[in-house]
Design an enzyme around this catalytic site. Sequence first.
Site, short mmCIF file in Angstrom:
data_model
loop_
_atom_site.label_atom_id
_atom_site.label_comp_id
_atom_site.label_asym_id
_atom_site.label_seq_id
_atom_site.Cartn_x
_atom_site.Cartn_y
_atom_site.Cartn_z
N TYR A 56 0.86 -1.19 0.00
CA TYR A 56 0.00 0.00 0.00
C TYR A 56 0.89 1.24 0.00
O TYR A 56 1.60 1.52 0.96
CB TYR A 56 -0.94 0.03 1.21
CG TYR A 56 -1.88 -1.16 1.34
CD1 TYR A 56 -2.22 -1.94 0.23
CD2 TYR A 56 -2.44 -1.50 2.56
CE1 TYR A 56 -3.08 -3.02 0.36
CE2 TYR A 56 -3.30 -2.58 2.70
CZ TYR A 56 -3.61 -3.34 1.59
OH TYR A 56 -4.46 -4.41 1.72
N HIS A 125 0.03 -11.98 0.95
CA HIS A 125 -1.01 -11.15 0.32
C HIS A 125 -1.66 -11.86 -0.86
O HIS A 125 -2.88 -11.80 -1.05
CB HIS A 125 -0.37 -9.83 -0.11
CG HIS A 125 -1.29 -8.66 -0.14
ND1 HIS A 125 -0.85 -7.38 -0.10
CD2 HIS A 125 -2.65 -8.57 -0.23
CE1 HIS A 125 -1.88 -6.55 -0.16
NE2 HIS A 125 -2.98 -7.25 -0.24
N SER A 205 -12.69 -5.19 2.29
CA SER A 205 -13.66 -4.41 1.50
C SER A 205 -15.10 -4.77 1.88
O SER A 205 -15.93 -5.02 1.01
CB SER A 205 -13.42 -4.60 0.00
OG SER A 205 -12.12 -4.22 -0.39
N PRO A 206 -15.41 -4.76 3.18
CA PRO A 206 -16.76 -5.17 3.61
C PRO A 206 -17.83 -4.16 3.20
O PRO A 206 -19.02 -4.48 3.22
CB PRO A 206 -16.64 -5.25 5.14
CG PRO A 206 -15.54 -4.27 5.46
CD PRO A 206 -14.57 -4.38 4.34
N LEU A 207 -17.39 -2.95 2.84
CA LEU A 207 -18.33 -1.93 2.35
C LEU A 207 -18.33 -1.90 0.81
O LEU A 207 -18.77 -0.92 0.22
CB LEU A 207 -17.96 -0.55 2.89
CG LEU A 207 -18.02 -0.41 4.41
CD1 LEU A 207 -17.37 0.90 4.88
CD2 LEU A 207 -19.47 -0.48 4.89
N GLY A 208 -17.82 -2.95 0.20
CA GLY A 208 -17.79 -2.97 -1.26
C GLY A 208 -16.98 -1.81 -1.82
O GLY A 208 -17.37 -1.17 -2.78
N ARG A 209 -15.83 -1.54 -1.15
CA ARG A 209 -14.95 -0.42 -1.54
C ARG A 209 -15.73 0.90 -1.54
O ARG A 209 -15.48 1.79 -2.34
CB ARG A 209 -14.31 -0.68 -2.91
CG ARG A 209 -13.47 -1.96 -2.94
CD ARG A 209 -12.82 -2.19 -4.28
NE ARG A 209 -12.13 -3.47 -4.34
CZ ARG A 209 -10.86 -3.67 -3.97
NH1 ARG A 209 -10.15 -2.68 -3.52
NH2 ARG A 209 -10.30 -4.86 -4.06
N GLY A 210 -16.69 0.98 -0.64
CA GLY A 210 -17.45 2.21 -0.47
C GLY A 210 -18.78 2.21 -1.21
O GLY A 210 -19.69 2.95 -0.86
N1 LIG Z 1 -6.14 -8.53 1.15
C1 LIG Z 1 -6.44 -7.78 0.12
O1 LIG Z 1 -6.15 -8.12 -1.03
C2 LIG Z 1 -7.17 -6.48 0.34
C3 LIG Z 1 -7.76 -5.81 -0.74
C4 LIG Z 1 -8.45 -4.61 -0.48
C5 LIG Z 1 -8.51 -4.13 0.82
N2 LIG Z 1 -7.91 -4.80 1.84
C6 LIG Z 1 -7.94 -4.31 3.24
O2 LIG Z 1 -9.29 -4.12 3.62
C7 LIG Z 1 -9.50 -2.80 4.11
C8 LIG Z 1 -10.90 -2.32 3.79
O3 LIG Z 1 -11.22 -2.48 2.43
P1 LIG Z 1 -11.41 -1.24 1.44
O4 LIG Z 1 -10.85 -0.03 2.04
O5 LIG Z 1 -10.97 -1.72 0.13
O6 LIG Z 1 -12.98 -1.13 1.29
P2 LIG Z 1 -14.23 -0.86 2.27
O7 LIG Z 1 -13.82 -0.93 3.65
O8 LIG Z 1 -15.28 -1.77 1.76
O9 LIG Z 1 -14.62 0.63 1.84
C9 LIG Z 1 -13.75 1.69 2.01
C10 LIG Z 1 -14.29 2.87 1.24
O10 LIG Z 1 -15.56 3.23 1.76
C11 LIG Z 1 -15.58 4.59 2.15
N3 LIG Z 1 -16.35 4.63 3.41
C12 LIG Z 1 -16.03 4.04 4.59
N4 LIG Z 1 -16.98 4.24 5.49
C13 LIG Z 1 -17.93 4.96 4.89
C14 LIG Z 1 -19.17 5.48 5.32
N5 LIG Z 1 -19.62 5.26 6.56
N6 LIG Z 1 -19.91 6.20 4.44
C15 LIG Z 1 -19.47 6.40 3.18
N7 LIG Z 1 -18.31 5.94 2.71
C16 LIG Z 1 -17.54 5.22 3.57
C17 LIG Z 1 -14.14 4.97 2.32
O11 LIG Z 1 -13.94 6.32 1.94
P3 LIG Z 1 -13.45 7.45 2.98
O12 LIG Z 1 -12.03 7.20 3.29
O13 LIG Z 1 -13.67 8.68 2.14
O14 LIG Z 1 -14.38 7.36 4.14
C18 LIG Z 1 -13.43 4.08 1.31
O15 LIG Z 1 -13.39 4.67 0.03
C19 LIG Z 1 -8.41 -1.99 3.39
O16 LIG Z 1 -8.15 -0.77 4.06
C20 LIG Z 1 -7.25 -2.95 3.40
O17 LIG Z 1 -6.60 -2.88 4.66
C21 LIG Z 1 -7.24 -5.98 1.61
#
Ligand SMILES: NC(=O)c1ccc[n+]([C@@H]2O[C@H](COP(=O)([O-])OP(=O)(O)OC[C@H]3O[C@@H](n4cnc5c(N)ncnc54)[C@H](OP(=O)(O)O)[C@@H]3O)[C@@H](O)[C@H]2O)c1
Length: 330
Positions: A56, A125, A205-210
Site C-alpha cells: 500500500y 497477500h 472491502s466489507p463496504l464494497g470499496r465504499g
Molecule cells: N487482502 C487484500 O487483497 C485487500 C484488498 C483490499 C482491501 N484490503 C484491506 O481491507 C480494508 C478495507 O477495504 P477497502 O478499504 O478496500 O474497502 P471498504 O472498507 O469496503 O470501503 C472503504 C471505502 O468506503 C468509504 N467509506 C467508509 N466508510 C464509509 C461510510 N460510513 N460512508 C461512506 N463511505 C464510507 C471509504 O472512503 P473514505 O475514506 O472517504 O471514508 C473508502 O473509500 C483496506 O483498508 C485494506 O486494509 C485488503
Amino acid sequence: MLTRKLGKHGPQVSALGLGCMGMSDFYGPHDDAQSISTIRLALDLGVTMLDTADMYGPFTNELLVGRAIEGRREQVFLATKFGIVRDPADPAKRAINGRPEYVRAACEASLKRLGVTHIDLYYQHRVDPTVPIEETVGAMAELVHAGKVRFLGLSEAAAGTIERAARVHAIAAVQSEFSLWSRDVETDGVLTTCRRLGIALVAYSPLGRGFLTGAIRRPEDLAENDFRRQNPRFQGENFARNLQLVDRVRALAAAKGCSPAQLALAWVLAQGQDILAIPGTRYQARLTENLAALDVHLSAADLGELERAFPLGAAAGMRYPPAGMAMVNR
Ligand SMILES: NC(=O)c1ccc[n+]([C@@H]2O[C@H](COP(=O)([O-])OP(=O)(O)OC[C@H]3O[C@@H](n4cnc5c(N)ncnc54)[C@H](OP(=O)(O)O)[C@@H]3O)[C@@H](O)[C@H]2O)c1
C-alpha cells in the site's frame, strides 16, 4: 468493543478492525495528519486490529501506521502483508513473490517501517503460483519461531492452498473480499475450509470499496486516478445495475433506522462468529458511524429481506479487472 476470536486458537481481537489502505493509496487524495487522528481515535474507541500491507503506497501506508501507533503498540493487534511486489517507478505493475528469502527480507523491511519488534498477524497477500505454499509458509513459520511474527494468515487463497498451508503451520486467519456484493468465499469452499480448520475469515472491502454505503452515485464521484475506475463493478452499465441493488440496501437501512454502511457491516458480522471485518475510512466521523454497526442487530427476517434485496451473485461485473482476477488463487 465487541471482540471475536481470531480462529479457534487465536486471540480475541476487535470484531471490527480498521483497514488503513485507503489512507495512502487507491482511493483518491489523502491527508496523513487526518488519517493518523482517525487511527488514534479507532484505538481510543477500542479497535485493536489495524490492517496494512507493504504494497500500500507502496510502503507509505506501513510508515503511516507506524507513526500513528507510536507509544501505543500494546493496544494494537497489527496485521500486515507481503508478497505483492510493486515497482515504485511504475506502481501499476505487479509481481508476486512467495520465495522464502523474499519472505524473510519483506518481514524485516515491514518491521522497520512499522517501527515494531513483532507483527501480530502476517499474511501472504497473494499466493505465488511458482512457489509451493509449503515453502512460503515454512518461511513464515520460521518468523514465528524467531519471535518476529505471532500469527500467520493468507489472503485470497484457494481452499486447497489453505488446507496445505495449515499442515505446515497453524493459520489463524484468511483475509478475502467478503460483503453483500462479494460472496465468493461462500461458494468456492474457502469458508467451509476455514471453518473445518478453525481459521477466522477477515472480510476485506466489507463496504464494497465504499459502493455499498450509497455515497458513490456516479463514476465521476471518484478521483481521476482512483483505482475503482478500473474496477468493472464501477463502470458503465454495471455501475447502473449495482446502484439499483444499493438503493434497495439504502431503503432497508432507512427502515431499520441505521445507515447503509452500518447495515452492510452488520450483514458481514451476522454471517458467523468466526468472521471479522476491516472497513476502511480516512475520516473520524465515518469511523464512528461504522463502529456503531456493532449495535445493529439483524433478525432472521432482516437477513431474509437483505438476501431478497441483494441475492448471492447479483452484483454486475467482476470484483477486479482481469489482471487482478488472475492474481486470485483458485
Ligand atoms: N487482502 C487484500 O487483497 C485487500 C484488498 C483490499 C482491501 N484490503 C484491506 O481491507 C480494508 C478495507 O477495504 P477497502 O478499504 O478496500 O474497502 P471498504 O472498507 O469496503 O470501503 C472503504 C471505502 O468506503 C468509504 N467509506 C467508509 N466508510 C464509509 C461510510 N460510513 N460512508 C461512506 N463511505 C464510507 C471509504 O472512503 P473514505 O475514506 O472517504 O471514508 C473508502 O473509500 C483496506 O483498508 C485494506 O486494509 C485488503
